[in-house]
Design an enzyme around this catalytic site. Sequence first.
Site, PDB file in Angstrom:
ATOM      1  N   TYR A  51      14.390  -4.043 -43.619  1.00  0.00           N
ATOM      2  CA  TYR A  51      13.690  -3.607 -42.105  1.00  0.00           C
ATOM      3  C   TYR A  51      13.879  -5.184 -41.495  1.00  0.00           C
ATOM      4  O   TYR A  51      13.357  -5.984 -42.339  1.00  0.00           O
ATOM      5  CB  TYR A  51      12.864  -2.403 -42.303  1.00  0.00           C
ATOM      6  CG  TYR A  51      12.907  -1.393 -42.014  1.00  0.00           C
ATOM      7  CD1 TYR A  51      13.088  -1.560 -40.017  1.00  0.00           C
ATOM      8  CD2 TYR A  51      12.066  -0.315 -42.434  1.00  0.00           C
ATOM      9  CE1 TYR A  51      13.452   0.480 -39.790  1.00  0.00           C
ATOM     10  CE2 TYR A  51      12.543   0.637 -42.226  1.00  0.00           C
ATOM     11  CZ  TYR A  51      13.322   1.327 -40.691  1.00  0.00           C
ATOM     12  OH  TYR A  51      13.611   2.288 -40.561  1.00  0.00           O
ATOM     13  N   GLU A  53      12.367  -5.110 -38.177  1.00  0.00           N
ATOM     14  CA  GLU A  53      11.868  -5.583 -36.061  1.00  0.00           C
ATOM     15  C   GLU A  53      11.241  -6.912 -36.429  1.00  0.00           C
ATOM     16  O   GLU A  53      10.265  -7.568 -36.494  1.00  0.00           O
ATOM     17  CB  GLU A  53      10.517  -4.361 -36.437  1.00  0.00           C
ATOM     18  CG  GLU A  53      11.308  -2.924 -36.292  1.00  0.00           C
ATOM     19  CD  GLU A  53      10.898  -1.473 -37.467  1.00  0.00           C
ATOM     20  OE1 GLU A  53      10.873  -2.893 -38.388  1.00  0.00           O
ATOM     21  OE2 GLU A  53      10.207  -1.050 -37.847  1.00  0.00           O
ATOM     22  N   ASP A 196      30.045  -4.885 -17.878  1.00  0.00           N
ATOM     23  CA  ASP A 196      30.130  -4.697 -18.701  1.00  0.00           C
ATOM     24  C   ASP A 196      31.346  -4.626 -19.488  1.00  0.00           C
ATOM     25  O   ASP A 196      32.610  -3.585 -19.210  1.00  0.00           O
ATOM     26  CB  ASP A 196      29.764  -3.197 -18.491  1.00  0.00           C
ATOM     27  CG  ASP A 196      29.705  -2.479 -20.019  1.00  0.00           C
ATOM     28  OD1 ASP A 196      30.543  -2.921 -21.104  1.00  0.00           O
ATOM     29  OD2 ASP A 196      29.570  -0.867 -19.832  1.00  0.00           O
ATOM     30  N   THR A 222      29.922  -4.331 -25.975  1.00  0.00           N
ATOM     31  CA  THR A 222      30.116  -3.161 -27.703  1.00  0.00           C
ATOM     32  C   THR A 222      31.133  -4.048 -28.715  1.00  0.00           C
ATOM     33  O   THR A 222      31.663  -4.425 -28.073  1.00  0.00           O
ATOM     34  CB  THR A 222      30.443  -1.675 -27.633  1.00  0.00           C
ATOM     35  OG1 THR A 222      31.990  -2.037 -27.133  1.00  0.00           O
ATOM     36  CG2 THR A 222      29.887  -0.902 -27.109  1.00  0.00           C
ATOM     37  N   LYS A 225      35.282  -2.555 -29.822  1.00  0.00           N
ATOM     38  CA  LYS A 225      36.820  -2.083 -28.857  1.00  0.00           C
ATOM     39  C   LYS A 225      37.867  -3.338 -29.343  1.00  0.00           C
ATOM     40  O   LYS A 225      38.286  -3.688 -31.155  1.00  0.00           O
ATOM     41  CB  LYS A 225      36.570  -1.880 -27.318  1.00  0.00           C
ATOM     42  CG  LYS A 225      34.867  -0.525 -27.721  1.00  0.00           C
ATOM     43  CD  LYS A 225      35.385  -0.293 -26.652  1.00  0.00           C
ATOM     44  CE  LYS A 225      34.433   0.909 -26.255  1.00  0.00           C
ATOM     45  NZ  LYS A 225      32.937   0.199 -25.680  1.00  0.00           N
ATOM     46  N   ARG A 231      30.178  -1.564 -35.516  1.00  0.00           N
ATOM     47  CA  ARG A 231      30.232  -0.524 -34.582  1.00  0.00           C
ATOM     48  C   ARG A 231      28.559  -0.729 -33.619  1.00  0.00           C
ATOM     49  O   ARG A 231      27.455  -1.015 -34.844  1.00  0.00           O
ATOM     50  CB  ARG A 231      29.859   1.095 -34.555  1.00  0.00           C
ATOM     51  CG  ARG A 231      31.599   2.415 -34.568  1.00  0.00           C
ATOM     52  CD  ARG A 231      30.955   3.582 -34.247  1.00  0.00           C
ATOM     53  NE  ARG A 231      31.159   3.435 -33.445  1.00  0.00           N
ATOM     54  CZ  ARG A 231      32.155   3.690 -32.706  1.00  0.00           C
ATOM     55  NH1 ARG A 231      33.493   3.864 -33.803  1.00  0.00           N
ATOM     56  NH2 ARG A 231      32.407   4.751 -31.862  1.00  0.00           N
TER      57      ARG A 231
END
Length: 443
Positions: A51, A53, A196, A222, A225, A231
């Site tokens: 973790y 954060e 985008d 993203t 692609k 991902r």
Amino acid sequence: MNTLQKQDPQIYNLIKAEEKRQKEVLEMIPSENFASSAVIEAVGSVLMNKYSEGYPGARYYQGNQVADQVEMLAIERAKKLFGVAHVNVQPYSGSPANAVIYMATLKPGDKIMGLSLSYGGHLTHGFAGTFSGTIFKGIQYEFGKKGILDYDELEKLAVKEKPQIIVASTTAYPRTIDFAKFGKIADKVGAYLLADISHITGLILAGVHPNPVPYAHIIMTTTHKTLRGPRGAMIMVTNKGVKKDPELPKKIDRWIIPGMQGGPHDNTTAAIAVALKEATTASFKKTQVQTVKNAKALAKELLHFNFDLVTGGTDNHLLLIDLRNKKVNGRIAAFALETAGIIGNKNSVPNDTMPPLYASGFRLGTPAITTRGMKEKEMKKIASWMNRVVDQVEGMLLPADDKEKRKILMKEYREKIKINKEIRKIAKEVKELCAKYPVPGIK
Ligand code: DSN
């Protein structure tokens, strides 16, 4: 023995079945690709246990010495590769990344101007019924009959509506985006320009599509692609963006955490860093160049078989076929092509009178098959197979508004397609071709 196989044979076998499927078909969904073994290894690493954060040097939890280095490396690589002022590599994917950008730049009720879905836009670009068209006001732009972006119309609409943000982005638009023109329009009305570039990042990095960095304030991509990463997504603020609002990088970071997300997926961050390193290689560039060459070759062959291509062809990695002249519904054609081993997706086309789930078009692209090493010669074969498949389903249309009849017809058509001898024969030929092209990341 493989641990997963021993411990959970059901999931192991499903993964193996998916590997087999990916190897034996032509994956032509233009937003898909094959990540390298190195990217897959990073995603599957122990970094997923942590973790983290917060941001490097300012985490909420202890034990982040390694996670800090991973994230800093990913950020450094992205900044260098794209030439931008600020990068956040934590977005879980494209849709939450766009949500973060809107929260950082807009107030509820402000206007987002984006391309309409049936002309190749995306749900998060202001479409009604999504957060982007509910919290904010979506102004959707469309174009002339051929589906080609009309920048004069775009400018008129922007002047009339005065949106706070303009989104230059497409998911089913086969032509080059003129980011310079978008930039001028956004500047004229004082709007932010969000590029985008999710679909075309690889093409931009290889220089086969214009680069939005000098013109946009914010860039979102993203990472899975044409970039061939895991991902995930990245938000970048350009020098122009910092000039417009020096606080923008901080606002983006704050809206990622605590604004929208919890812990970053450190394994994904590492895999993004790996993909960014791969994107600097000559072979990456070569593949992107070939991806466009293949799309153009495929378009040429399909036109020869009288397929109606939206905009008349392609400049990038994808093609959108309007199937209305072939007298077959897009969903039926997509199923028939899938049965033959050619995987694309049904898609709305300009002036479509069918609902999106039964759209009249078929979208396909060349990134994944090019990553496998296919070239123009194979595109010729694919076009011919597509023609043969679509011939078999001619006349299989669906009504736009009679749901019951649609259901009955769908079932009837699917049964016919499953047992169609010609389509089964093509599936065999496709499989034989695929066997010659190994899939990166799959043994
Ligand atoms: N699902 C992606 C695509 O196929 O274009 C967009 O989010």
